[in-house]
Design a protein around this motif. Structure first.
Motif, short mmCIF file in Angstrom:
data_model
loop_
_atom_site.label_atom_id
_atom_site.label_comp_id
_atom_site.label_asym_id
_atom_site.label_seq_id
_atom_site.Cartn_x
_atom_site.Cartn_y
_atom_site.Cartn_z
N GLY A 1 0.80 -1.22 0.00
CA GLY A 1 0.00 0.00 0.00
C GLY A 1 0.83 1.26 0.00
O GLY A 1 0.42 2.28 -0.56
N THR A 2 2.01 1.21 0.61
CA THR A 2 2.89 2.38 0.65
C THR A 2 3.69 2.52 -0.63
O THR A 2 3.87 3.61 -1.15
N ASP A 3 4.19 1.39 -1.15
CA ASP A 3 5.05 1.43 -2.32
C ASP A 3 4.29 1.52 -3.64
O ASP A 3 4.85 1.91 -4.66
N PHE A 4 3.02 1.14 -3.63
CA PHE A 4 2.19 1.21 -4.84
C PHE A 4 0.89 1.95 -4.52
O PHE A 4 -0.19 1.40 -4.69
N MET B 1 -2.37 4.05 -4.82
CA MET B 1 -3.28 4.18 -5.97
C MET B 1 -3.14 5.52 -6.68
O MET B 1 -3.19 5.58 -7.90
N ASP B 2 -2.93 6.60 -5.93
CA ASP B 2 -2.86 7.91 -6.58
C ASP B 2 -1.59 8.10 -7.40
O ASP B 2 -1.53 8.97 -8.26
N LEU B 3 -0.56 7.29 -7.18
CA LEU B 3 0.67 7.42 -7.94
C LEU B 3 0.79 6.40 -9.06
O LEU B 3 1.62 6.55 -9.96
N LEU B 4 -0.02 5.37 -9.03
CA LEU B 4 0.11 4.32 -10.04
C LEU B 4 -0.10 4.85 -11.46
O LEU B 4 0.52 4.36 -12.40
N GLY B 5 -0.94 5.85 -11.62
CA GLY B 5 -1.15 6.43 -12.95
C GLY B 5 0.11 7.04 -13.51
O GLY B 5 0.29 7.11 -14.72
N ASN B 6 1.01 7.51 -12.65
CA ASN B 6 2.25 8.14 -13.11
C ASN B 6 3.42 7.17 -13.18
O ASN B 6 4.47 7.51 -13.72
N THR B 7 3.27 6.00 -12.64
CA THR B 7 4.40 5.09 -12.54
C THR B 7 4.93 4.67 -13.90
O THR B 7 6.13 4.60 -14.10
N HIS B 8 4.06 4.41 -14.84
CA HIS B 8 4.51 3.92 -16.14
C HIS B 8 4.02 4.76 -17.31
O HIS B 8 3.86 4.27 -18.40
N ARG B 9 3.80 6.04 -17.05
CA ARG B 9 3.37 6.92 -18.12
C ARG B 9 4.37 8.04 -18.31
O ARG B 9 5.53 7.92 -17.97
N ARG B 10 3.91 9.15 -18.80
CA ARG B 10 4.78 10.28 -19.12
C ARG B 10 5.62 10.74 -17.93
O ARG B 10 6.76 11.13 -18.09
N ASN B 11 5.05 10.71 -16.72
CA ASN B 11 5.77 11.20 -15.54
C ASN B 11 6.60 10.13 -14.86
O ASN B 11 7.07 10.32 -13.75
N ARG B 12 6.81 9.01 -15.54
CA ARG B 12 7.56 7.88 -14.97
C ARG B 12 8.98 8.30 -14.61
O ARG B 12 9.65 9.00 -15.34
N ASP B 13 9.44 7.81 -13.47
CA ASP B 13 10.82 8.00 -13.04
C ASP B 13 11.73 7.38 -14.10
O ASP B 13 11.56 6.21 -14.44
N PRO B 14 12.70 8.10 -14.64
CA PRO B 14 13.53 7.56 -15.72
C PRO B 14 14.42 6.38 -15.30
O PRO B 14 14.96 5.69 -16.16
N ARG B 15 14.53 6.14 -13.98
CA ARG B 15 15.36 5.02 -13.51
C ARG B 15 14.63 3.69 -13.57
O ARG B 15 15.23 2.65 -13.33
N ILE B 16 13.33 3.70 -13.89
CA ILE B 16 12.56 2.46 -13.89
C ILE B 16 11.97 2.20 -15.27
O ILE B 16 11.88 3.10 -16.09
N LYS C 1 14.84 -5.90 -14.66
CA LYS C 1 15.16 -4.48 -14.58
C LYS C 1 14.24 -3.81 -13.57
O LYS C 1 13.15 -4.26 -13.31
N PRO C 2 14.68 -2.69 -12.96
CA PRO C 2 13.87 -2.03 -11.93
C PRO C 2 12.59 -1.43 -12.50
O PRO C 2 12.60 -0.82 -13.56
N CYS C 3 11.48 -1.65 -11.76
CA CYS C 3 10.19 -1.16 -12.25
C CYS C 3 9.45 -0.31 -11.22
O CYS C 3 8.43 0.29 -11.56
N GLN C 4 9.93 -0.26 -9.98
CA GLN C 4 9.31 0.60 -8.97
C GLN C 4 10.32 0.82 -7.85
O GLN C 4 11.04 -0.09 -7.47
N ILE C 5 10.36 2.05 -7.35
CA ILE C 5 11.22 2.39 -6.22
C ILE C 5 10.29 2.69 -5.06
O ILE C 5 9.50 3.63 -5.12
#
Length: 93
Positions: free
Chosen positions: A31-34, A36-51, A62-66
């Motif tokens: 619940g802390t690492d994923f 719901m309000d951030l999941l939309g940004n995790t793999h879209r335009r605002n995605r962290d470039p390290r993942i 390969k890393p997919c979530q920090i």
């Protein structure tokens, strides 16, 4: 402590001596690492470039979530196939 680099593969995480997180640790932090309000940004335009987005080709291991830094430890999640929530390594933060 400064923010350490994110190992870019499971092999690199293991070489650095990071310990694989147990299923219980992952379940506790889900619940802390994923959130719901951030999941939309995790793999879209605002995605962290390290993942990466595990849906892509050649992303296995390969890393997919920090995860969040909690009590000096964060979980770094890695793709296993096209899944991003069951393989993680613990890193001091």
């Amino acid at each position: 402590m400064s923010d350490p680099a994110i190992p870019q593969s499971v092999e690199e995480a293991e070489k650095l001596g990071l310990k694989r997180a147990s299923a219980e640790e992952i379940a506790t932090r889900r619940g802390t690492d994923f959130p719901m309000d951030l999941l939309g940004n995790t793999h879209r335009r605002n995605r962290d470039p390290r993942i990466v987005d595990c849906a892509g080709d050649d992303t296995n291991g390969k890393p997919c979530q920090i995860g969040a830094c909690i009590n000096g430890v964060r979980l770094i999640y890695y793709c296993r196939g096209h899944v991003c929530d069951d393989l993680a390594y613990a890193q001091e933060c």
